[in-house]
Motif scaffolding. Structure first.
Motif, PDB file in Angstrom:
ATOM      1  N   UNK A 216      10.448  56.282  21.196  1.00  0.00           N
ATOM      2  CA  UNK A 216      11.767  56.460  21.124  1.00  0.00           C
ATOM      3  C   UNK A 216      12.275  55.265  20.499  1.00  0.00           C
ATOM      4  N   UNK A 217      11.656  54.002  20.958  1.00  0.00           N
ATOM      5  CA  UNK A 217      12.241  52.504  20.660  1.00  0.00           C
ATOM      6  C   UNK A 217      11.743  52.141  19.380  1.00  0.00           C
ATOM      7  N   UNK A 218      10.380  52.501  19.059  1.00  0.00           N
ATOM      8  CA  UNK A 218      10.017  51.864  18.045  1.00  0.00           C
ATOM      9  C   UNK A 218       9.013  52.879  16.766  1.00  0.00           C
ATOM     10  N   UNK A 219       9.359  53.858  17.107  1.00  0.00           N
ATOM     11  CA  UNK A 219       8.896  55.038  16.345  1.00  0.00           C
ATOM     12  C   UNK A 219       9.122  55.003  14.864  1.00  0.00           C
ATOM     13  N   UNK A 220      10.596  54.931  14.690  1.00  0.00           N
ATOM     14  CA  UNK A 220      10.962  54.763  13.257  1.00  0.00           C
ATOM     15  C   UNK A 220      10.448  53.496  12.446  1.00  0.00           C
ATOM     16  N   UNK A 221      10.712  52.485  13.276  1.00  0.00           N
ATOM     17  CA  UNK A 221      10.440  51.245  12.520  1.00  0.00           C
ATOM     18  C   UNK A 221       8.623  51.126  12.260  1.00  0.00           C
ATOM     19  N   UNK A 222       7.959  51.795  13.123  1.00  0.00           N
ATOM     20  CA  UNK A 222       6.386  51.953  13.020  1.00  0.00           C
ATOM     21  C   UNK A 222       6.240  52.864  11.728  1.00  0.00           C
ATOM     22  N   UNK A 223       6.896  53.866  11.582  1.00  0.00           N
ATOM     23  CA  UNK A 223       6.579  54.637  10.228  1.00  0.00           C
ATOM     24  C   UNK A 223       6.963  53.838   9.072  1.00  0.00           C
ATOM     25  N   UNK A 224       8.054  53.014   8.929  1.00  0.00           N
ATOM     26  CA  UNK A 224       8.409  52.324   7.918  1.00  0.00           C
ATOM     27  C   UNK A 224       7.370  51.203   7.668  1.00  0.00           C
ATOM     28  N   UNK A 225       6.948  50.484   8.608  1.00  0.00           N
ATOM     29  CA  UNK A 225       5.649  49.527   8.647  1.00  0.00           C
ATOM     30  C   UNK A 225       4.416  50.203   7.946  1.00  0.00           C
ATOM     31  N   UNK A 226       4.216  51.449   8.294  1.00  0.00           N
ATOM     32  CA  UNK A 226       3.048  52.133   7.797  1.00  0.00           C
ATOM     33  C   UNK A 226       3.327  52.483   6.415  1.00  0.00           C
TER      34      UNK A 226
END
Length: 370
Positions: A216-226
């Motif tokens: 919930x906290x980091x999922x959207x950021x991680x997607x953009x990093x990927x």
């Protein structure tokens, strides 16, 4: 004799994660044996061959390469086991995605005392840490779970490789990991025996909850990093959630309808192009509907799924215009004897699964932003 109510937590012996970790493979494998078979598909070999070969050679470990056939089937397990036995291997390493790793684990089990190493190049499932494999038919349909007496000796995750992969892989992993908490809480509330062999510990339930919170906290950021193919703290955290937290959480707490319905979805050839976590995500939606989850919980699940690009409708997993009979076939497979759907605290029928998929799909479509 096992005490009634015994609580258990199982895990791999060692977990290693970081950018460039594949270059350390030899150092870790040398502590397990000196004659290794490495299983990876042709595409994976193209980008790990140099680091794997050099690392193992530097550690004085003999290497035999095997090319993975693409599906974790009994035929493939038998083939690789025969090859490993012929070389006298004392370590089997699975590199790549969940099916290659499951095959390596199954080979380790078949050969008895051989050490097992999981080295995922994607963060798409929680398969690497577990003491089980999902076995498929030669046609790609779910066949059975195969349980082993021990977890891998080593799980090694190179996050530089995770970042290099198409972002769909880590997003699919989020779908698999997102189910961990929803299924864990159901199994714990129903006092179900987990795959670890006992009831959940407080530690394993906390790990399942931490998995959800991390996503919930980091999922959207991680997607953009990927998508940018870069390693960031968010990508590291979500890789750990998808792989370690989800793996420990599901195995030591339990699976429920989300994964049972995933297995049911595999009976439709129209879903075969979808990744594991994408189908699990639809199973989670159906499980929430089966539970009678409140609207705010459904909305939280929908917002997260949409924010990272996970499917929320039947059309998005290949089942556009699915008829009642097709959904009942999914329901029958999801409620077959031995399925994890039966870990729900109430009896679930094929009709209930079909209804939940229909209702969940309708809610997701009705609340979609135009």
């Amino acid at each position: 004799m096992k005490t009634i109510g015994t609580r258990m937590l199982i895990s791999p012996a060692k977990y290693v994660q970081g950018a460039g970790a594949m270059h350390e493979l030899g150092e870790h494998v040398a502590r397990l044996g000196e004659n290794v078979v490495v299983l990876a598909d042709k595409g994976v070999w193209e980008f790990v061959d140099a680091s794997v070969s050099e690392s193992l050679a530097a550690a004085g470990v003999r290497l035999t390469k095997e090319v993975f056939g693409g599906l974790c089937t009994q035929r493939e397990i038998d083939r690789v086991a025969a090859a490993a036995e012929e070389t006298g291997a004392d370590v089997i390493v699975g590199i790549g995605g969940g099916t290659a790793i499951d095959t390596a684990k199954a080979v380790g089990h078949a050969l008895g005392d051989i050490a097992v190493v999981s080295a995922p190049t994607v963060a798409s499932t929680d398969a690497p840490t577990s003491a089980l494999a999902v076995i498929y038919t030669d046609e790609g349909a779910f066949e059975r779970y195969s349980f082993f007496g021990r977890n891998p000796n080593l799980v090694l995750v190179d996050t530089a490789l995770v970042a290099r992969a198409p972002s769909r892989f880590i997003v699919s992993g989020m779908g698999d990991a997102l189910a961990t908490w929803y299924e864990a809480r159901v199994c714990v509330a129903a006092h179900r025996t987990a795959m670890a062999g006992g009831l959940a510990t407080e530690a394993s339930l906390s790990l399942a909850r931490l998995c959800w919170e991390t996503l919930m906290e980091y999922g959207p950021q991680a997607r953009l990093s990927a998508e940018a193919h870069v390693v960031t703290p968010a990508l590291e955290k979500v890789t750990e959630a998808n792989t370690l937290l989800s793996g420990l959480g599901f195995e030591s707490c339990g699976l429920a309808a989300a994964h049972g319905i995933h297995n049911g979805l595999t009976v439709s050839h129209r879903t075969h192009g979808m990744m594991h976590g994408e189908k699990v995500n639809m199973g989670t939606l159906a499980q929430l509907v089966l539970e009678g989850a409140p609207t705010d919980e459904l909305d939280t699940w929908l917002r997260f799924s949409r924010s990272v690009g996970l499917p929320t409708t039947l059309a998005e997993v290949g089942l556009a215009d699915a008829g009642r009979e097709e959904l009942l076939a999914v329901g029958r497979a999801a409620t077959a004897e031995g399925e994890t759907t039966h870990n729900m605290p109430f009896t679930v029928s094929a009709d209930m699964v079909a209804d939940a998929l229909t209702a969940g799909d309708a809610y997701a479509r009705a609340t979609a932003t135009p």
